[in-house]
Design an enzyme around this catalytic site. Structure first.
Site, PDB file in Angstrom:
ATOM      1  N   GLY A  55       0.837  -1.193   0.000  1.00 31.79           N
ATOM      2  CA  GLY A  55       0.000   0.000   0.000  1.00 31.79           C
ATOM      3  C   GLY A  55       0.871   1.241   0.000  1.00 31.79           C
ATOM      4  O   GLY A  55       2.056   1.163   0.327  1.00 31.79           O
ATOM      5  N   CYS A  82       5.134  -6.392   1.575  1.00 31.88           N
ATOM      6  CA  CYS A  82       5.573  -4.989   1.688  1.00 31.88           C
ATOM      7  C   CYS A  82       4.871  -4.287   2.856  1.00 31.88           C
ATOM      8  O   CYS A  82       5.067  -4.652   4.008  1.00 31.88           O
ATOM      9  CB  CYS A  82       5.353  -4.293   0.350  1.00 31.88           C
ATOM     10  SG  CYS A  82       6.198  -2.711   0.258  1.00 31.88           S
ATOM     11  N   TYR A  83       4.018  -3.306   2.577  1.00 33.16           N
ATOM     12  CA  TYR A  83       3.267  -2.629   3.640  1.00 33.16           C
ATOM     13  C   TYR A  83       2.531  -3.663   4.497  1.00 33.16           C
ATOM     14  O   TYR A  83       2.452  -3.551   5.723  1.00 33.16           O
ATOM     15  CB  TYR A  83       2.281  -1.656   2.986  1.00 33.16           C
ATOM     16  CG  TYR A  83       1.328  -0.951   3.926  1.00 33.16           C
ATOM     17  CD1 TYR A  83       1.732   0.166   4.645  1.00 33.16           C
ATOM     18  CD2 TYR A  83       0.018  -1.403   4.074  1.00 33.16           C
ATOM     19  CE1 TYR A  83       0.842   0.821   5.495  1.00 33.16           C
ATOM     20  CE2 TYR A  83      -0.875  -0.760   4.913  1.00 33.16           C
ATOM     21  CZ  TYR A  83      -0.462   0.356   5.624  1.00 33.16           C
ATOM     22  OH  TYR A  83      -1.331   0.996   6.459  1.00 33.16           O
ATOM     23  N   HIS A 169       8.347  -7.485  -3.568  1.00 29.61           N
ATOM     24  CA  HIS A 169       7.088  -7.777  -4.277  1.00 29.61           C
ATOM     25  C   HIS A 169       7.201  -9.079  -5.073  1.00 29.61           C
ATOM     26  O   HIS A 169       7.744  -9.070  -6.176  1.00 29.61           O
ATOM     27  CB  HIS A 169       6.729  -6.613  -5.207  1.00 29.61           C
ATOM     28  CG  HIS A 169       6.233  -5.424  -4.455  1.00 29.61           C
ATOM     29  ND1 HIS A 169       4.922  -5.289  -4.068  1.00 29.61           N
ATOM     30  CD2 HIS A 169       6.891  -4.347  -3.969  1.00 29.61           C
ATOM     31  CE1 HIS A 169       4.781  -4.170  -3.384  1.00 29.61           C
ATOM     32  NE2 HIS A 169       5.957  -3.579  -3.309  1.00 29.61           N
ATOM     33  N   GLU A 171       4.859 -10.603  -6.596  1.00 34.20           N
ATOM     34  CA  GLU A 171       3.857 -10.695  -7.666  1.00 34.20           C
ATOM     35  C   GLU A 171       4.342 -10.151  -9.004  1.00 34.20           C
ATOM     36  O   GLU A 171       3.732 -10.416 -10.030  1.00 34.20           O
ATOM     37  CB  GLU A 171       2.573  -9.969  -7.231  1.00 34.20           C
ATOM     38  CG  GLU A 171       2.670  -8.447  -7.065  1.00 34.20           C
ATOM     39  CD  GLU A 171       3.197  -8.001  -5.704  1.00 34.20           C
ATOM     40  OE1 GLU A 171       3.888  -8.797  -5.046  1.00 34.20           O
ATOM     41  OE2 GLU A 171       2.941  -6.837  -5.319  1.00 34.20           O
ATOM     42  N   SER A 223     -22.340  -7.196 -27.621  1.00 29.11           N
ATOM     43  CA  SER A 223     -21.653  -6.072 -28.258  1.00 29.11           C
ATOM     44  C   SER A 223     -20.645  -6.569 -29.282  1.00 29.11           C
ATOM     45  O   SER A 223     -20.118  -5.799 -30.069  1.00 29.11           O
ATOM     46  CB  SER A 223     -20.912  -5.265 -27.195  1.00 29.11           C
ATOM     47  OG  SER A 223     -19.825  -6.029 -26.695  1.00 29.11           O
ATOM     48  N   GLY A 224     -20.352  -7.873 -29.241  1.00 29.83           N
ATOM     49  CA  GLY A 224     -19.308  -8.397 -30.114  1.00 29.83           C
ATOM     50  C   GLY A 224     -17.959  -8.365 -29.420  1.00 29.83           C
ATOM     51  O   GLY A 224     -16.976  -8.879 -29.921  1.00 29.83           O
ATOM     52  N   VAL A 226     -15.346  -9.308 -26.154  1.00 28.79           N
ATOM     53  CA  VAL A 226     -15.011 -10.607 -25.569  1.00 28.79           C
ATOM     54  C   VAL A 226     -15.988 -10.977 -24.440  1.00 28.79           C
ATOM     55  O   VAL A 226     -16.516 -12.094 -24.418  1.00 28.79           O
ATOM     56  CB  VAL A 226     -13.575 -10.572 -24.978  1.00 28.79           C
ATOM     57  CG1 VAL A 226     -13.186 -11.934 -24.444  1.00 28.79           C
ATOM     58  CG2 VAL A 226     -12.589 -10.094 -26.016  1.00 28.79           C
ATOM     59  N   ASP A 227     -16.238 -10.038 -23.542  1.00 32.38           N
ATOM     60  CA  ASP A 227     -16.987 -10.394 -22.338  1.00 32.38           C
ATOM     61  C   ASP A 227     -18.429 -10.806 -22.639  1.00 32.38           C
ATOM     62  O   ASP A 227     -18.878 -11.862 -22.196  1.00 32.38           O
ATOM     63  CB  ASP A 227     -16.980  -9.238 -21.331  1.00 32.38           C
ATOM     64  CG  ASP A 227     -15.564  -8.809 -20.996  1.00 32.38           C
ATOM     65  OD1 ASP A 227     -14.651  -9.641 -21.197  1.00 32.38           O
ATOM     66  OD2 ASP A 227     -15.364  -7.670 -20.558  1.00 32.38           O
ATOM     67  N   SER A 228     -19.143  -9.962 -23.398  1.00 28.86           N
ATOM     68  CA  SER A 228     -20.540 -10.315 -23.644  1.00 28.86           C
ATOM     69  C   SER A 228     -20.622 -11.575 -24.510  1.00 28.86           C
ATOM     70  O   SER A 228     -21.551 -12.373 -24.366  1.00 28.86           O
ATOM     71  CB  SER A 228     -21.315  -9.155 -24.267  1.00 28.86           C
ATOM     72  OG  SER A 228     -20.794  -8.790 -25.507  1.00 28.86           O
ATOM     73  N   SER A 229     -19.640 -11.785 -25.389  1.00 32.78           N
ATOM     74  CA  SER A 229     -19.665 -12.983 -26.237  1.00 32.78           C
ATOM     75  C   SER A 229     -19.491 -14.241 -25.404  1.00 32.78           C
ATOM     76  O   SER A 229     -20.214 -15.230 -25.583  1.00 32.78           O
ATOM     77  CB  SER A 229     -18.542 -12.935 -27.276  1.00 32.78           C
ATOM     78  OG  SER A 229     -18.685 -11.811 -28.087  1.00 32.78           O
ATOM     79  N   LYS A 367      -9.912 -10.819 -16.902  1.00 33.06           N
ATOM     80  CA  LYS A 367      -9.980 -10.821 -18.370  1.00 33.06           C
ATOM     81  C   LYS A 367      -9.275 -12.044 -18.974  1.00 33.06           C
ATOM     82  O   LYS A 367      -9.807 -12.685 -19.880  1.00 33.06           O
ATOM     83  CB  LYS A 367      -9.315  -9.537 -18.884  1.00 33.06           C
ATOM     84  CG  LYS A 367      -9.565  -9.264 -20.334  1.00 33.06           C
ATOM     85  CD  LYS A 367     -10.938  -8.698 -20.510  1.00 33.06           C
ATOM     86  CE  LYS A 367     -11.239  -8.259 -21.896  1.00 33.06           C
ATOM     87  NZ  LYS A 367     -12.506  -7.541 -21.948  1.00 33.06           N
TER      88      LYS A 367
END
Ligand code: XMP
Length: 511
Positions: A55, A82-83, A169, A171, A223-224, A226-229, A367
Site C-alpha cells: 500500500g 511490503c506494507y 514484491h 507478484e 456487443s461483439g 469478448v466479455d458479452s460474447s 480478463k
C-alpha cells in the site's frame, strides 16, 4: 460452486490485482476485499489463507489503513507483502522503522531455501523492492528467512502460526522466483489442492445455470466484445434457445465486425440472435456533433432506446445476462478515482428492460480467465483475443463531425493497421491499437498532383490495466508499411502520424 478460497486484503497497493491473478494462475480461486471488510464477511468466505497487499501509506500515518487484528486469530496462514508485512510485524509486537529514503529497484537477495516459502529456489536471487519504512525488530516467534544489503529483514516467518512477511514484491516479473514463492505459500503452507480451472468452471457454471434458469427465458445484450460474447455462449450452452441475444449494430463497429459476430453466433452456435442494423439512425442523431462527451451521451442513450424497443417485442424475460467481469466489481482498498470520461458500457441496461433478475456469469473472472473460458467453449481465437473496444465505437476515433465518408476512411485505415500488426506477430503484445481520423487536413503531393486531405493518427499502447499505459514501441518498418499502405489504398488520406504519448497524461482513446 464453492472453491478453495484465498482472500487478498487490499491496502491500496498498485499491484493488488496482480497478486490475485498470480493466485488464480496457480489454479486457486481468490477474492480481493478492501481492508475495511468486516471480519465476519472474511470468515464467511472460509479462506484457506490470507494475503495482505502492499500500500502507498506509511504504517505511521494517522490514516494508515489497518486490518482487524482478529484476522490473526482465524487459524489460517497469512502472507504479508511490503506494507502488509510491516503491518503484520507491528500488529504482532515487532518494530518498524521509518526511513527517510525510499528503496526502489531490483536488488540482490539471499534466501533461506530450507523454508517452505523458498523451497526449490536459488539461494542467491533477485527481487523488486519498493518501500520506505522497514521492519527493524521481529515479533516474538518469528525468524528471518531472507536478507538484502539494505534490508536485513527482507522476509520472515513464524512457522508455528504460519505467518509470513516479505518486504519485496513477489507478484511482479522483476522478482523471478515470486510466482513460485506464491505457489509454495498456497500449496505447502495453506495446503490447497488447486481446484480452480477454466474447464471445471465452464462445466460447473453450465450445470448451475441449467438448474437455476430451467426453462425460463434470458436476454443478453451482445456487443461483439469478448466479455458479452463469452457470457452469451456460456448461457447458450446451459439453456440453448431460451437465450435471446440482441446485437445493436450502431454502424460504429470496425470493418466487417458486425458480420463476423453474426456469423459466429448464428452459424457456429445456432444462438437466437436479433441483429438490429441501425447505423443510419445513429448517424442522423450524431449529425453536426463534435463534442466528445455529447457524442458519448447520444450514443449511450440511443443504444438503450434501440435495445429497449427490441426487448419490448420479446416481452418479459426472467433473466438479463451481463458480461460484468471481476475488475469491474473489485471494491478499491482506498478512495475513488476521478471521472475523466463518461464510459458507456453495453452492460448498463437494467432500468430499461423488463426482467426479474440479472445474471453475471463472469463476475468472478479476470480478463485473461474470460479469454481462457472463451477458448474452452470453442469461440474462435479472433473473437476471444479481440482487443478492448469502447462502447461508443469508432465515434470517439472520428475527431470532429462523424460522417459516413469519414467513417469509411477510418474503417479502412484501421483494418490495414490491424492487418499489419497481426502480420508482424505483434497482436498479442500490443494491448490496444487502432487508427484515428483527425479533423485536420494538410497539403501533400501524389504523382504530380497537389492533395489536400486528412491526417490519420495511429495509436498503440501496452498496458495491463488500461488505467495507465505506455505508447507501444512498434518497429519503424511496420509503421512504414502501414503508412504506405494506408496512403496508397485509402482515398483522402495523405499523412500518417504515430501517437507517442503515454497515459497519463494522454488517455488511450482520443476522445
Ligand atoms: P481511456 O481513453 O479512458 O480508455 O484511456 C481506457 C480504456 O477504456 C476503453 N474505453 C471505453 N470502454 N466504454 C467502454 O466500454 C467507453 O465508453 C469507453 N471509453 C474508453 C478504451 O478503449 C480503453 O481500453
Amino acid at each position: 460452486m464453492q472453491n478453495e478460497t484465498i482472500v487478498v486484503i487490499d491496502f491500496g497497493g498498485q499491484y493488488n490485482q496482480l497478486i490475485a491473478r498470480r493466485v488464480r494462475e496457480a489454479n486457486v480461486y481468490c477474492e480481493v476485499v478492501p481492508y475495511s471488510k468486516p471480519i465476519d464477511d472474511i470468515k464467511s468466505l472460509d479462506p484457506k489463507g490470507i494475503i495482505f497487499t502492499g500500500g502507498p501509506n506509511s504504517v505511521f500515518d494517522e490514516k494508515a489503513p489497518k486490518p482487524d487484528l482478529e484476522v490473526f486469530n482465524l487459524g489460517v496462514p497469512v502472507l504479508g507483502i511490503c506494507y502488509g508485512a510491516q503491518l503484520m510485524s507491528m500488529a504482532l509486537g515487532g518494530v518498524v522503522h521509518h526511513a527517510d529514503t525510499r528503496e526502489y529497484g531490483v536488488t540482490d537477495i539471499e534466501l533461506d531455501v530450507d523454508t517452505a516459502l523458498f523451497k526449490g529456489m536459488q539461494a542467491k536471487n533477485r527481487c523488486l523492492m519498493s518501500h520506505t519504512d522497514k521492519v527493524a525488530e521481529l515479533p516474538e516467534g518469528f525468524r528471518i528467512v531472507a536478507t538484502t544489503s539494505d534490508c536485513p529483514m527482507a522476509a520472515f516467518e513464524n512457522t508455528e502460526k504460519k505467518f509470513y512477511g516479505v518486504q519485496f514484491h513477489p507478484e511482479v516479473n522483476h522478482t523471478p522466483f515470486g510466482k513460485d514463492m506464491i505457489k509454495n505459500f498456497l500449496y505447502d503452507v495453506c495446503g490447497v489442492t488447486g481446484d480452480w480451472t477454466m474447464s471445471d468452471y465452464a462445466k460447473n457454471y453450465i450445470e448451475y445455470a441449467k438448474n437455476k434458469i430451467g426453462d425460463k427465458k434470458a436476454l443478453c445484450a451482445l456487443s461483439g466484445g469478448v466479455d458479452s460474447s463469452v457470457a452469451a455462449v456460456l448461457l447458450y450452452k446451459a439453456i440453448g434457445k431460451n437465450l435471446t441475444c440482441i446485437f445493436v449494430d450502431h454502424g460504429l463497429l470496425r470493418k466487417d465486425e458486425g458480420d463476423q459476430v453474426e456469423e459466429v453466433f448464428t452459424k457456429q452456435f445456432d444462438i437466437n440472435l436479433i441483429r438490429v442494423n441501425c447505423g443510419d439512425v445513429f448517424l442522423a442523431k450524431l449529425k453536426g456533433v463534435t463534442d466528445p462527451e455529447t457524442k458519448r451521451k447520444i450514443i449511450g442513450e440511443e443504444f438503450i432506446r434501440v435495445f429497449e424497443k427490441e426487448a419490448k417485442k420479446i416481452g418479459t424475460v426472467d433473466y438479463l445476462v451481463q458480461g460484468t467481469i471481476y475488475p469491474d466489481v473489485i471494491e478499491s482498498g482506498t478512495g475513488d478515482a476521478a471521472v475523466i470520461k463518461s464510459h458507456h458500457n453495453v452492460g448498463g441496461l437494467p432500468d430499461y428492460v423488463d426482467f426479474k433478475e440479472i445474471i453475471e456469469p463472469l463476475r468472478n473472472l479476470f480478463k485473461d480467465e474470460v479469454r481462457q473460458l472463451g477458448t474452452e467453449l470453442g469461440i474462435p481465437e479472433n473473437l476471444v483475443w479481440r482487443q478492448p473496444f469502447p462502447g461508443p465505437g469508432l465515434a470517439i476515433r472520428c475527431i470532429g463531425e462523424i460522417t459516413e465518408p469519414r467513417l469509411e476512411i477510418l474503417k479502412e485505415a484501421d483494418a490495414i493497421f490491424r492487418d499489419e500488426i497481426a502480420k508482424a506477430g505483434l497482436d498479442r503484445e500490443i494491448n490496444q491499437y487502432f487508427a484515428v481520423i483527425t479533423d485536420m487536413r494538410s497539403v501533400g503531393v501524389m504523382g504530380d498532383e497537389r492533395t489536400y486531405d486528412y491526417t490519420v493518427a495511429l495509436r498503440g499502447v501496452t498496458t495491463t490495466d488500461f488505467m495507465t499505459g505506455e505508447w507501444a514501441r512498434i518497429p519503424y518498418d511496420v509503421l512504414d508499411t502501414v503508412s504506405k499502405r494506408i496512403v496508397n489504398e485509402v482515398p483522402h488520406v495523405n499523412r500518417i502520424v504515430y501517437d507517442i504519448t503515454s497515459k497519463p497524461p494522454a488517455t488511450i482513446e482520443w476522445e
